[in-house]
Design a protein around this motif. Structure first.
Motif, PDB file in Angstrom:
ATOM      1  N   VAL A 132       0.868  -1.177   0.000  1.00 19.15           N
ATOM      2  CA  VAL A 132       0.000   0.000   0.000  1.00 19.15           C
ATOM      3  C   VAL A 132       0.905   1.227   0.000  1.00 19.15           C
ATOM      4  CG1 VAL A 132      -1.691   1.322   1.331  1.00 19.15           C
ATOM      5  CG2 VAL A 132      -1.888  -1.164   1.201  1.00 19.15           C
ATOM      6  N   PRO A 133       0.630   2.221  -0.839  1.00 22.41           N
ATOM      7  CA  PRO A 133       1.450   3.433  -0.813  1.00 22.41           C
ATOM      8  C   PRO A 133       1.104   4.289   0.401  1.00 22.41           C
ATOM      9  CG  PRO A 133      -0.296   3.664  -2.439  1.00 22.41           C
ATOM     10  CD  PRO A 133      -0.387   2.265  -1.926  1.00 22.41           C
ATOM     11  N   TYR A 134       2.111   4.572   1.211  1.00 16.84           N
ATOM     12  CA  TYR A 134       1.934   5.389   2.395  1.00 16.84           C
ATOM     13  C   TYR A 134       2.764   6.663   2.259  1.00 16.84           C
ATOM     14  CZ  TYR A 134      -0.270   1.414   4.716  1.00 16.84           C
ATOM     15  OH  TYR A 134      -1.112   0.393   5.050  1.00 16.84           O
ATOM     16  N   THR A 135       2.199   7.751   2.732  1.00 15.89           N
ATOM     17  CA  THR A 135       2.934   9.005   2.830  1.00 15.89           C
ATOM     18  C   THR A 135       3.413   9.154   4.261  1.00 15.89           C
ATOM     19  OG1 THR A 135       1.607  10.042   1.101  1.00 15.89           O
ATOM     20  CG2 THR A 135       2.845  11.497   2.545  1.00 15.89           C
ATOM     21  N   PHE A 195       5.887   2.311  -0.768  1.00 11.55           N
ATOM     22  CA  PHE A 195       4.999   1.153  -0.737  1.00 11.55           C
ATOM     23  C   PHE A 195       5.501   0.196   0.326  1.00 11.55           C
ATOM     24  CE2 PHE A 195       3.524   2.727  -4.703  1.00 11.55           C
ATOM     25  CZ  PHE A 195       2.284   2.154  -4.928  1.00 11.55           C
ATOM     26  N   SER A 196       4.602  -0.344   1.118  1.00 14.79           N
ATOM     27  CA  SER A 196       4.974  -1.429   2.012  1.00 14.79           C
ATOM     28  C   SER A 196       5.304  -2.660   1.170  1.00 14.79           C
ATOM     29  CB  SER A 196       3.832  -1.718   2.994  1.00 14.79           C
ATOM     30  OG  SER A 196       2.623  -1.943   2.299  1.00 14.79           O
ATOM     31  N   GLU A 197       6.009  -3.579   1.802  1.00  9.30           N
ATOM     32  CA  GLU A 197       6.419  -4.765   1.056  1.00  9.30           C
ATOM     33  C   GLU A 197       5.201  -5.567   0.596  1.00  9.30           C
ATOM     34  OE1 GLU A 197       9.175  -7.278   2.961  1.00  9.30           O
ATOM     35  OE2 GLU A 197      10.877  -5.912   2.696  1.00  9.30           O
ATOM     36  N   GLU A 198       5.438  -6.343  -0.478  1.00 12.64           N
ATOM     37  CA  GLU A 198       4.357  -7.149  -1.013  1.00 12.64           C
ATOM     38  C   GLU A 198       3.976  -8.261  -0.042  1.00 12.64           C
ATOM     39  OE1 GLU A 198       4.706  -8.325  -5.124  1.00 12.64           O
ATOM     40  OE2 GLU A 198       6.402  -6.973  -5.370  1.00 12.64           O
ATOM     41  N   GLY A 199       2.716  -8.646  -0.087  1.00 10.96           N
ATOM     42  CA  GLY A 199       2.217  -9.766   0.677  1.00 10.96           C
ATOM     43  C   GLY A 199       1.593 -10.795  -0.253  1.00 10.96           C
ATOM     44  N   VAL A 200       1.208 -11.890   0.314  1.00  8.28           N
ATOM     45  CA  VAL A 200       0.543 -12.897  -0.508  1.00  8.28           C
ATOM     46  C   VAL A 200      -0.864 -12.412  -0.815  1.00  8.28           C
ATOM     47  CG1 VAL A 200       1.903 -14.776   0.460  1.00  8.28           C
ATOM     48  CG2 VAL A 200      -0.252 -14.162   1.530  1.00  8.28           C
ATOM     49  N   PRO A 201      -1.413 -12.760  -1.964  1.00 12.76           N
ATOM     50  CA  PRO A 201      -2.770 -12.319  -2.306  1.00 12.76           C
ATOM     51  C   PRO A 201      -3.777 -12.710  -1.244  1.00 12.76           C
ATOM     52  CG  PRO A 201      -1.687 -13.225  -4.231  1.00 12.76           C
ATOM     53  CD  PRO A 201      -0.780 -13.527  -3.077  1.00 12.76           C
ATOM     54  N   SER A 202      -4.728 -11.829  -1.031  1.00 15.75           N
ATOM     55  CA  SER A 202      -5.692 -12.036   0.049  1.00 15.75           C
ATOM     56  C   SER A 202      -6.945 -12.796  -0.392  1.00 15.75           C
ATOM     57  CB  SER A 202      -6.103 -10.670   0.622  1.00 15.75           C
ATOM     58  OG  SER A 202      -6.708  -9.881  -0.392  1.00 15.75           O
ATOM     59  N   VAL A 203      -7.196 -12.905  -1.681  1.00 15.81           N
ATOM     60  CA  VAL A 203      -8.390 -13.614  -2.159  1.00 15.81           C
ATOM     61  C   VAL A 203      -7.981 -14.564  -3.275  1.00 15.81           C
ATOM     62  CG1 VAL A 203      -9.917 -11.722  -1.553  1.00 15.81           C
ATOM     63  CG2 VAL A 203      -8.930 -11.817  -3.831  1.00 15.81           C
ATOM     64  N   GLU A 204      -8.872 -15.533  -3.558  1.00 17.84           N
ATOM     65  CA  GLU A 204      -8.612 -16.487  -4.626  1.00 17.84           C
ATOM     66  C   GLU A 204      -9.186 -15.955  -5.934  1.00 17.84           C
ATOM     67  OE1 GLU A 204     -12.543 -17.646  -2.757  1.00 17.84           O
ATOM     68  OE2 GLU A 204     -10.553 -16.985  -2.117  1.00 17.84           O
ATOM     69  N   PRO A 205      -8.583 -16.332  -7.054  1.00 16.21           N
ATOM     70  CA  PRO A 205      -9.148 -15.921  -8.340  1.00 16.21           C
ATOM     71  C   PRO A 205     -10.540 -16.526  -8.532  1.00 16.21           C
ATOM     72  CG  PRO A 205      -6.890 -16.689  -8.590  1.00 16.21           C
ATOM     73  CD  PRO A 205      -7.298 -17.053  -7.220  1.00 16.21           C
ATOM     74  N   GLU A 206     -11.403 -15.754  -9.117  1.00 16.40           N
ATOM     75  CA  GLU A 206     -12.756 -16.229  -9.377  1.00 16.40           C
ATOM     76  C   GLU A 206     -12.833 -16.804 -10.791  1.00 16.40           C
ATOM     77  OE1 GLU A 206     -17.348 -14.557  -9.641  1.00 16.40           O
ATOM     78  OE2 GLU A 206     -15.718 -13.275  -8.908  1.00 16.40           O
ATOM     79  N   LEU A 207     -13.117 -18.119 -10.850  1.00 17.89           N
ATOM     80  CA  LEU A 207     -13.177 -18.803 -12.152  1.00 17.89           C
ATOM     81  C   LEU A 207     -14.436 -18.400 -12.906  1.00 17.89           C
ATOM     82  CD1 LEU A 207     -11.895 -22.354 -11.203  1.00 17.89           C
ATOM     83  CD2 LEU A 207     -10.774 -20.705 -12.685  1.00 17.89           C
ATOM     84  N   ILE A 208     -14.217 -17.958 -14.137  1.00 20.68           N
ATOM     85  CA  ILE A 208     -15.345 -17.589 -14.991  1.00 20.68           C
ATOM     86  C   ILE A 208     -15.766 -18.762 -15.871  1.00 20.68           C
ATOM     87  CG2 ILE A 208     -16.091 -15.994 -16.791  1.00 20.68           C
ATOM     88  CD1 ILE A 208     -14.040 -14.026 -15.748  1.00 20.68           C
TER      89      ILE A 208
END
Length: 964
Positions: A690-693, A713-726
């Motif tokens: 997340v970009p922080y000032t 930007f804070s460091e990257e994290g693992v994705p918080s949600v699963e991809p939604e299959l269409i």
């Protein structure tokens, strides 16, 4: 500060992460933020920004290993496995954006670089361009072409106390925009005077009359031409002084006693100058009067030497250097009455039998007497006759023998002498004083007195000596007798620049003469002591106020004071201050700066001693910005903020304030740390990627200093949600197609590295967590994939799809992919395995249409199968054994074959897992370079593999078509 934020944000956009940011559709927002920051930063300079797109085409190889299993062993009870490897060449086109700085509309850049100036195409050389298409004339110039100058050499001089003379010269010939038709003169004053007049073009002067004396006036002149009105040029002058227009105010005369009255007054309402003195006119109403001059600073006077119940008439006037003003109205007042009476001792009585008497005993000459005569019997005295006997005036009769002056008294008289004469010992003769008495200053501590003896005809007896008596107003007293032969005397060890009065008298055989006095002042010297009551007070963070009083013993007229300022940083300064000043503001200091002050006083002779040192600090101010300000991401949920001390403390540092905020998520946290800290770890509320000032400022007792900010930007994290299959479908027996919704940057919590697609044959009734030993995986950059390798016909598969960042894979979406029937006579999920020719062979046995089959990935259940259909579908060797012996022999054979297979490792379990090979990526930036497109070997590789379904290839082919 805004420029720093914009520049930091722009650097962020040029990083590899920013490129990924753009691919997820967020870079436009980032550019918007950056442009907004920079637009604010350059809002006053005419600099604007725009985003310029740059497209690059890159390729990379994906190497994968595919592991698949098949049935082997007796009846297919065991699994055999094999691994095959493959690679695919993929392309991707990336579009990044660079911020381009350029001049805004209405501005141009004459010197190159970012230095934009307003553009005024209608401005000529005489005008000044202050904003786009906005031209003004320089100060003092008017006219359409700014070529109309004001009058020259405007001068205002006082002719008298009521007249001012204004003169000027016309504008220069090259400054006249048209012919001058007239001049306009406008005069004003602070008390409401206003005069506006037009002066003929041939006249270059004007007289203002009937003005108020000793008053300031401002007169302005401007030229009127055929093309307009020039600017004005002004001059200010004061009329001369005059005698006061009116009398002193509120004059009062009050009887103070039987011998004095008190006179009080106020200055005139219109003094017409500086009052120099007041004159009191006293009429004693007995034929005598007196004029008394009083200093201008006085407003009260005590008139002494009066008689009881005496009538006094008073008038007062005020004077300037020009002369005396009118007299006030006459005010009359009497002194108080005195009480007179006679006691019984003043009464005398005589008893006589005759009708006459001569009284010669006890009478005093010059006295009046009251006489009573009454007859007396034994019964007492009767009514008396009273009569006043007048006194005798010896002075009038000439019997006093006074040498100079005679004054008659009640029953007597006394002799006096003229001024400068003294009465002799005989009380009748007068002695003359010494002549030509003179007192002169020899130095600052010495006076010389000389004189001449009395005139011979003024000496009543022989002169025996002279007496010299010297005094001063501050208590000095000196009395000395000087020999008759000496006619001078020196006074030494006197106080410098002090008044002394010395009087000389002649001593004769008949008494002392009167004294003749002279007053003189010793010469000046340097001050004996220092300025008094020196104080230094901090006025602000940038100035101190220094105050003092004159020395107690200045020894002369103070001409100036010298302030010695030591700034305690290796520099000092000497400041001369006018003698009339007692206060000085020392500017140009720094906040919380230590100043040491000494002061001396000087006369025309020289400088006196220095005062004691007084030290003071200026007030504290807010500090400057901190130095070495850095923000780094320690983890997805921690930020490290570090800094160094401000370059300018401007006081005593008390604390630091750290603000971390993100406007998108409406998140703000404020921290205060002590002044001893230079870093802090912020973890509260920090989310991954997340970009922080981050804003840091220092505090003193004066408040908060200049703040610095950075965006990180804070460091990257693992994705918080699963991809939604269409979409998920089997396109054929050995292929399946997946399509899912792309995750947003917020959901990814980082830049997308790849999507991980894991699939495995379904071995249970539901799709649970996949076994890493048996599953296969593929990494893709797109949001779709077609898997056409490693799939077995007639099998159900469990598929997982998860997004992966540099921090790892996130939550996965699980779905079951059903099997696809191969043909009419082949059905899904029915497998049997037989042993043939010593090898592990897998054979699919479809049941007849009327057979009901229930199959899972781990078990096979075949029921209601007819013997005929079994013989048609399965090739099984038949041994001619019958009864129980045959069954036993069959069991022994199965055991032997199983043992043999184990020995040959035919029956084995899959103990490998798919290892995703490292990916090698090759990126070439073509940037519309045709030669690079045609010569790049990746272009040929793409065409050979005919990956026309990939967007990257379509773009590449479009570029090559343009080049051809």
């Amino acid at each position: 500060m805004i420029i720093i934020i914009a520049q930091d944000f722009e650097k962020l956009l040029r990083t590899r992460e920013a490129v990924q940011f753009a691919k997820m559709g967020i870079k436009a927002v980032a550019l918007l933020f950056s442009s907004a920051f920079i637009a604010i930063a350059y809002a006053q300079t005419g600099v604007c920004t725009r985003a310029e797109a740059v497209t690059t085409i890159g390729s990379y190889y994906i190497q994968t290993s595919y592991y698949y299993t098949y049935s082997c062993g007796i009846f297919g009870w065991s699994r055999c496995g094999s691994t095959s490897y493959g690679s695919a060449l993929q392309y991707r086109s990336d579009t990044s954006y660079n911020l381009v700085y350029e001049c805004c509309a209405g501005y141009h850049d004459p010197a190159g670089g970012i230095s934009c100036e307003p553009f005024c195409e209608d401005c000529d050389s005489n005008h000044t361009c202050i904003a786009p298409y906005t031209c003004i004339c320089p100060e003092g110039w008017t006219g359409d072409n700014c070529d109309e100058g004001p009058p020259q050499n405007v001068s205002l001089n006082a002719s008298s106390s009521m007249t001012l003379h204004l003169d000027w010269e016309g504008p220069q010939l090259d400054e006249r925009d048209g012919s001058v038709t007239s001049y306009e003169v406008n005069c004003t004053s602070s008390f409401g005077y206003y005069h506006l007049v037009s002066v003929d073009v041939g006249l270059l002067e004007y007289d203002l009359v009937n003005l108020a004396p000793f008053s300031n006036y401002t007169c302005c002149a401007s030229a009127l031409t055929t093309n307009g009105h020039s600017s004005t040029v002004c001059a200010t002058e004061e009329t001369l002084q005059d005698i006061p227009s009116d009398v002193p105010q509120n004059v009062t005369v009050n009887n103070h006693s039987a011998y004095a009255v008190i006179i009080e007054w106020e200055p005139p309402l219109t003094p017409n100058g500086i009052i120099t003195l007041y004159t009191i006119y006293a009429d004693y109403n007995n034929g005598t009067s007196q004029e008394i001059d009083v200093k201008a600073t006085d407003r009260i006077y005590k008139l002494n030497g009066l008689s009881p119940h005496q009538l006094i008439s008073i008038n007062i006037s005020a004077s300037t250097v020009i002369g005396e003003g009118p007299l006030s109205s006459t005010i009359s007042e009497r002194t108080s009455q005195a009480v007179f009476g006679f006691g019984s001792s003043n009464k005398q009585s005589v008893l006589v039998q005759e009708v006459f008497i001569t009284i010669s005993d006890g009478l005093m000459p010059g006295k009046e007497y009251c006489v009573e005569v009454a007859a007396k019997t034994s019964a007492g005295a009767g009514i008396s006759t009273k009569i006043t006997i007048p006194y005798i005036d010896e002075c009038f009769e000439g019997t006093s023998n006074c040498e100079q002056l005679c004054t008659n008294t009640n029953g007597s008289y006394f002799c006096t002498c003229y001024d400068d004469f003294s009465l002799g010992l005989d009380s009748h003769s007068c002695l003359g004083p010494p002549q030509n008495v003179s007192l002169n200053a020899s130095s600052s501590m010495t006076l010389h007195l000389d004189w001449e003896g009395p005139q011979l005809d003024e000496r009543d007896g022989s002169v025996t000596s002279y007496e010299v008596n010297c005094t001063s107003s501050f208590g000095y007293y000196h009395l000395v007798s000087v020999d008759v032969g000496l006619l001078e005397y020196d006074l030494v060890n006197l106080a410098p620049f002090s008044n002394y009065t010395c009087c000389a008298s002649a001593l004769t055989t008949n008494g002392n003469s009167s004294t003749v006095c002279a007053t003189e002042e010793t010469l000046q010297d340097i001050p004996s002591d220092v300025p008094q009551n020196v104080t230094v007070n901090n006025h602000s963070a940038y100035a101190v106020i220094i105050e003092w009083e004159p020395p107690l013993t200045p020894n002369g007229i103070i001409t100036l004071y010298t302030i010695y300022a030591d700034y305690n940083n290796g520099t000092s300064q000497e400041i001369d201050v006018k003698a009339t000043d007692r206060i000085y503001k020392l500017n140009g200091l720094s906040p919380h700066q230590l100043i040491s002050i000494n002061i001396s006083a000087s006369t025309v002779i020289g400088e006196g001693p220095l005062s004691s040192t007084i030290s003071e600090r200026t007030s504290q101010a807010v500090p400057s910005e901190v130095t070495d300000f850095e923000v780094s991401a320690l983890s997805p949920n921690e930020l490290l903020v570090s800094w160094s001390l401000p370059e300018y403390h401007n006081g005593i540092l008390t604390k630091y304030k750290i603000i971390v905020y993100n406007k998108v998520y409406n998140y703000t946290v404020s921290l205060f740390v002590p002044d001893t800290s230079t870093n802090v770890t912020v973890s509260d509320g920090i989310e991954p990627f997340v970009p922080y000032t981050v804003v840091v400022s220092a505090f003193t007792h004066a408040g908060e200093g200049i703040a610095l900010s950075q965006i990180i930007f804070s460091e990257e994290g693992v994705p918080s949600v699963e991809p939604e299959l269409i979409l998920s479908e089997r396109t054929d027996a050995t292929s399946l197609h997946l399509l899912w919704e792309a995750l947003s940057l917020e959901e990814l919590r980082g830049f997308l590295d790849s999507y991980v697609v894991v699939f495995e044959e379904l071995n249970t009734y539901q799709c649970l967590d996949l076994d890493p030993l048996t599953s296969q995986s593929v990494l893709v950059q797109e949001v779709f994939i077609t898997i056409s390798y490693g799939l077995m016909p007639g099998k159900e598969y469990c598929v997982e799809v998860a997004a992966e960042t540099s921090a790892g894979a996130g939550i996965s979406t699980k779905i079951t992919i059903p099997c696809v029937q191969l043909s009419v006579d082949q059905y899904c999920s029915v497998e049997l395995t037989e042993l043939g020719n010593g090898d592990c062979i897998s054979t699919t046995v479809p049941p007849p249409p009327e057979t009901t089959t229930k199959t899972t990935a781990d078990s096979l259940n075949v029921t209601e199968q007819s013997e005929a259909s079994a013989h048609e579908s399965v090739e099984v060797p038949v041994f001619a054994l019958g009864g129980s012996a045959g069954v036993l022999a069959l069991i022994i054979i199965i055991v032997i074959v199983a043992t043999f297979c184990v020995a040959l490792r035919c029956t084995r379990r899959n103990k490998k897992h798919i290892v995703q090979q490292p990916r090698s990526r090759l990126r070439d930036s073509f940037e519309n370079d045709c030669a690079a497109v045609m010569e790049n070997p990746l272009y040929a590789g793409v065409k050979e593999e005919k990956l026309r379904g990939l967007p990257s290839y379509d773009e590449l082919e479009e570029m090559s078509n343009k080049c051809n």
